[in-house]
Design an enzyme around this catalytic site. Structure first.
Site, PDB file in Angstrom:
ATOM      1  CD  GLU A   1      -3.033  -1.007   2.211  1.00 46.80           C
ATOM      2  OE1 GLU A   1      -3.019  -0.020   2.980  1.00 46.80           O
ATOM      3  OE2 GLU A   1      -3.919  -1.865   2.239  1.00 46.80           O
TER       4      GLU A   1
ATOM      5  CD  GLU B   1      -3.878  -5.905   3.886  1.00 48.67           C
ATOM      6  OE1 GLU B   1      -4.678  -5.198   4.531  1.00 48.67           O
ATOM      7  OE2 GLU B   1      -2.665  -5.683   3.825  1.00 48.67           O
TER       8      GLU B   1
ATOM      9  CD1 TRP C   1      -6.435  -6.869   8.608  1.00 47.67           C
ATOM     10  CD2 TRP C   1      -4.490  -7.418   7.639  1.00 47.67           C
ATOM     11  NE1 TRP C   1      -5.435  -6.352   9.378  1.00 47.67           N
ATOM     12  CE2 TRP C   1      -4.232  -6.680   8.813  1.00 47.67           C
ATOM     13  CE3 TRP C   1      -3.414  -7.883   6.881  1.00 47.67           C
ATOM     14  CZ2 TRP C   1      -2.932  -6.384   9.233  1.00 47.67           C
ATOM     15  CZ3 TRP C   1      -2.138  -7.582   7.303  1.00 47.67           C
ATOM     16  CH2 TRP C   1      -1.904  -6.833   8.461  1.00 47.67           C
TER      17      TRP C   1
HETATM   18  C1  BGC Z   1      -3.029  -2.611   5.830  1.00 50.16           C
HETATM   19  C2  BGC Z   1      -3.007  -3.356   7.141  1.00 50.16           C
HETATM   20  C3  BGC Z   1      -4.134  -2.849   8.018  1.00 50.16           C
HETATM   21  C4  BGC Z   1      -5.452  -3.177   7.331  1.00 50.16           C
HETATM   22  C5  BGC Z   1      -6.693  -2.755   8.095  1.00 50.16           C
HETATM   23  C6  BGC Z   1      -4.404  -2.428   5.270  1.00 50.16           C
HETATM   24  O1  BGC Z   1      -4.515  -1.110   4.850  1.00 50.16           O
HETATM   25  O2  BGC Z   1      -2.161  -3.196   4.912  1.00 50.16           O
HETATM   26  O3  BGC Z   1      -1.754  -3.181   7.718  1.00 50.16           O
HETATM   27  O4  BGC Z   1      -4.105  -3.361   9.296  1.00 50.16           O
HETATM   28  O5  BGC Z   1      -5.494  -2.529   6.095  1.00 50.16           O
HETATM   29  O6  BGC Z   1      -6.728  -1.384   8.277  1.00 50.16           O
END
Ligand code: BGC
Length: 571
Positions: A259, A472, A522
């Site tokens: 990201e 994710e 995630w």
């Molecule tokens: C990131 C993670 C984060 C998740 C939830 C993503 O933007 O890569 O590190 O915890 O989103 O916010």
């Protein structure tokens, strides 16, 4: 020759910041400089101060998972209207299936899960400084211990394997390998990840590794301003060369960056803590960061190919689906600007060969054009269109209009000049785009019905030759951090519904012709959610932060069951 950084005093030129921090004298307009010999320990003491340590501080060997823990909840949340119920309480649409070879997994990131921040020679990172000193983090929480993955990884990999997970995506902390970001290499850090990777392979879980998930070695920020200085390109490639030499084709997938929109958006880093090391105006800094990130990603990609590393290498991009809030021309244009300043910022150079014109209209006054050679190096440096695709939002023109905003550099929306919201206009009832997540993740709604359109948009716009991977997706269960009873925490209906509907939306898109290759949820377990600390939970497993015990949530069974139901072959 690699040398251990432990115990040895290392020669480093440190900038004025060290002198000022140690003397406590207010910053003068012209920095005073000095040359210091400092160790990793000095860096910790000068910039971070004391850190917490975990009570479990040796690697935990897995013990068998009690069979009762693997019993799914009695009623999964499948809708009853689908045809062909296979098991009471479950529905399956027989016309859907995941393509052969499709993989699914769970993900994490070093600073969010590892803890053990000073162990085995790790140098401080930007996020140690953010959480300890420079940013306001919920309840003053830090990643000092978090879920102690540094010692618990064997058990955690065993636990996901027991749920049928095919891939574990984690990141490497650059400052465990190079405690100062450049200079000496820390063999102890490499050994740790040797074992994480071996453990994955031992349990039949594909290791997928992100080289950079935001935890920049602090020394690099202090000495030259991190991603705002082109020196970082060579330092990053020196670091990734070590990873590629060590694990090259052993890793199932590499991701050079997580990201960039997010970490480049951190620039300028908070004033008042970091010494200013750049003359680049604040508004330009994110774009320089993005520029150097692309060069570093392109060089790493080409390096890997020159080393005969053949596994996929991608960049994880991010952003939600974008809908015009109204059908006006201005709102339609706002959506186009939002694509350009988010996904397009990196996806256009990677898949189409240059920055999008809407972004270039702003950046061409200060960013150098990519040379033809650079363009060729960057185009194709992401094998998959790897996207962290959580949600959706409505976009609209700023109140003063797009032109009005573009003409006023003081407008708070400049230079992007679009606005966004999660609700429809009052004239359409003012309804939310989808059920809200936890109040501390205001950006996140369950908007899963927009996923097929999103995937089609990606496929049609950037035509990624090898397809798309969703790197994710996930949901915070509202107010989960306030729950005190374990059984209340483990029953997570919004997250379960999100995963169910999300996977069904993936299946619809695949049936409609989208090339989707794999996905990663995630997160493997509740962890440190950056500045939200532990106040919001994204985990498929609950972690008792006192005992460090893990428990599967209902949503994990939901997700595992969906993949079992829809996997075409027996993989
Ligand atoms: C990131 C993670 C984060 C998740 C939830 C993503 O933007 O890569 O590190 O915890 O989103 O916010």
């Amino acid at each position: 020759m690699r040398s251990s950084v432990l115990g040895s005093r290392l020669l480093f030129i440190c900038d004025a910041a060290v002198a000022l921090a140690s003397s406590g004298i207010a910053t003068a307009s012209a920095p005073l400089t000095t040359t210091l010999n400092i160790t990793v320990e000095d860096l910790w003491n000068l910039y971070i101060g004391p850190v917490e340590t975990a009570s479990i501080n040796t690697t935990v060997e897995p013990t068998p998972i009690p069979s009762a823990e693997l019993i799914p909840p009695p009623q999964l949340y499948y809708p009853s209207y689908l045809s062909g119920a296979q098991i009471p309480g479950q529905g399956k649409n027989e016309s859907w299936s995941l393509p052969a070879g499709f993989w699914w997994g769970v993900s994490s990131a070093s600073y969010q899960v590892e803890g053990a921040v000073k162990v085995d020679g790790r140098g401080p990172s930007l996020w140690d400084a953010f959480t300890h000193r420079a940013m306001s983090v919920a309840d003053n929480q830090t990643g000092d211990v978090t879920i102690n993955e540094y010692y618990m990884y064997k058990q955690d990999i065993q636990r996901i394997a027991a749920m049928g997970v095919k891939a574990y995506s984690f990141s490497i902390a650059w400052s465990r390998i190079f405690p100062f970001g450049n200079g000496p290499i820390n063999e102890a850090g490499l050994k740790h990840y040797d074992d994480v990777i071996e453990t994955c392979l031992q349990y039949g879980v594909q290791p997928q590794v992100t080289m950079y998930h935001w935890d920049l070695p602090l020394y690099i920020q202090l000495s030259y301003g991190g991603w705002t200085n082109e020196k970082i390109v060579d330092d990053f490639v020196a670091y990734t060369r070590v990873l590629l030499e060590r694990w090259g084709n052993k890793v199932a997938q590499w991701y050079t960056f997580n990201e960039p929109i997010s970490f480049c958006g951190e620039y300028p880093v908070p004033d008042g803590y970091f010494t200013r090391t750049t003359d680049i105006p604040d508004v330009q800094q994110p774009f320089w960061c993005g520029h150097y990130m692309l060069l570093a990603a392109g060089k790493t990609y080409q390096l890997a190919r020159s080393m005969n590393i053949t596994v996929p290498i991608s960049i994880k991009n991010n952003g939600g689906y974008k809908l015009p809030r109204t059908s006006s021309d201005e709102d339609t244009e706002a959506v186009q600007r939002a694509w350009a300043f988010n996904e397009g910022w990196f996806a256009d150079p990677l898949f189409l060969g240059d920055y999008p014109s809407r972004l270039k209209n702003f950046t061409s006054s200060f960013l150098p054009e990519f040379t033809a050679e650079e363009r060729n190096m960057i185009k194709g440096a992401s094998d998959y269109f790897a996207h962290d695709a959580y949600t959706a939002a409505y976009y609209m023109a700023p109140d003063v209009g797009i032109e009005g905003c573009l003409a006023d550099a003081n407008n708070s929306l400049y230079p992007k000049c679009y606005n966004s919201t999660y609700t429809l206009p009052a004239s359409e009832g003012g309804w939310l785009i989808g059920p809200a997540s936890d109040p501390n993740t205001r950006w996140l709604h369950k908007a899963t019905e927009w996923l097929p359109a999103f995937l089609h948009y990606i496929q049609d716009t950037w035509t990624p030759a090898n397809g798309i991977v969703i790197t994710e997706f996930g949901m915070t269960e509202p107010f989960e951090a306030y729950k005190t009873k374990r059984e209340d925490i483990l029953t997570d209906p919004l997250r379960s519904a999100y995963y169910r509907d999300y996977v069904q939306a993936m299946l619809m898109a695949i049936q409609e012709g989208v090339t989707l290759v794999g996905c990663l949820a995630w997160s493997i377990a509740d962890n440190l959610e950056w500045t939200a600390g532990f106040t919001v939970k994204f985990g498929l497993q609950y972690v008792n932060l006192t005992t460090q015990e893990r428990y599967y949530k209902a949503s994990f069974f939901e997700l595992a069951n969906l993949f079992q139901a829809y996997m075409r072959d027996s993989e």
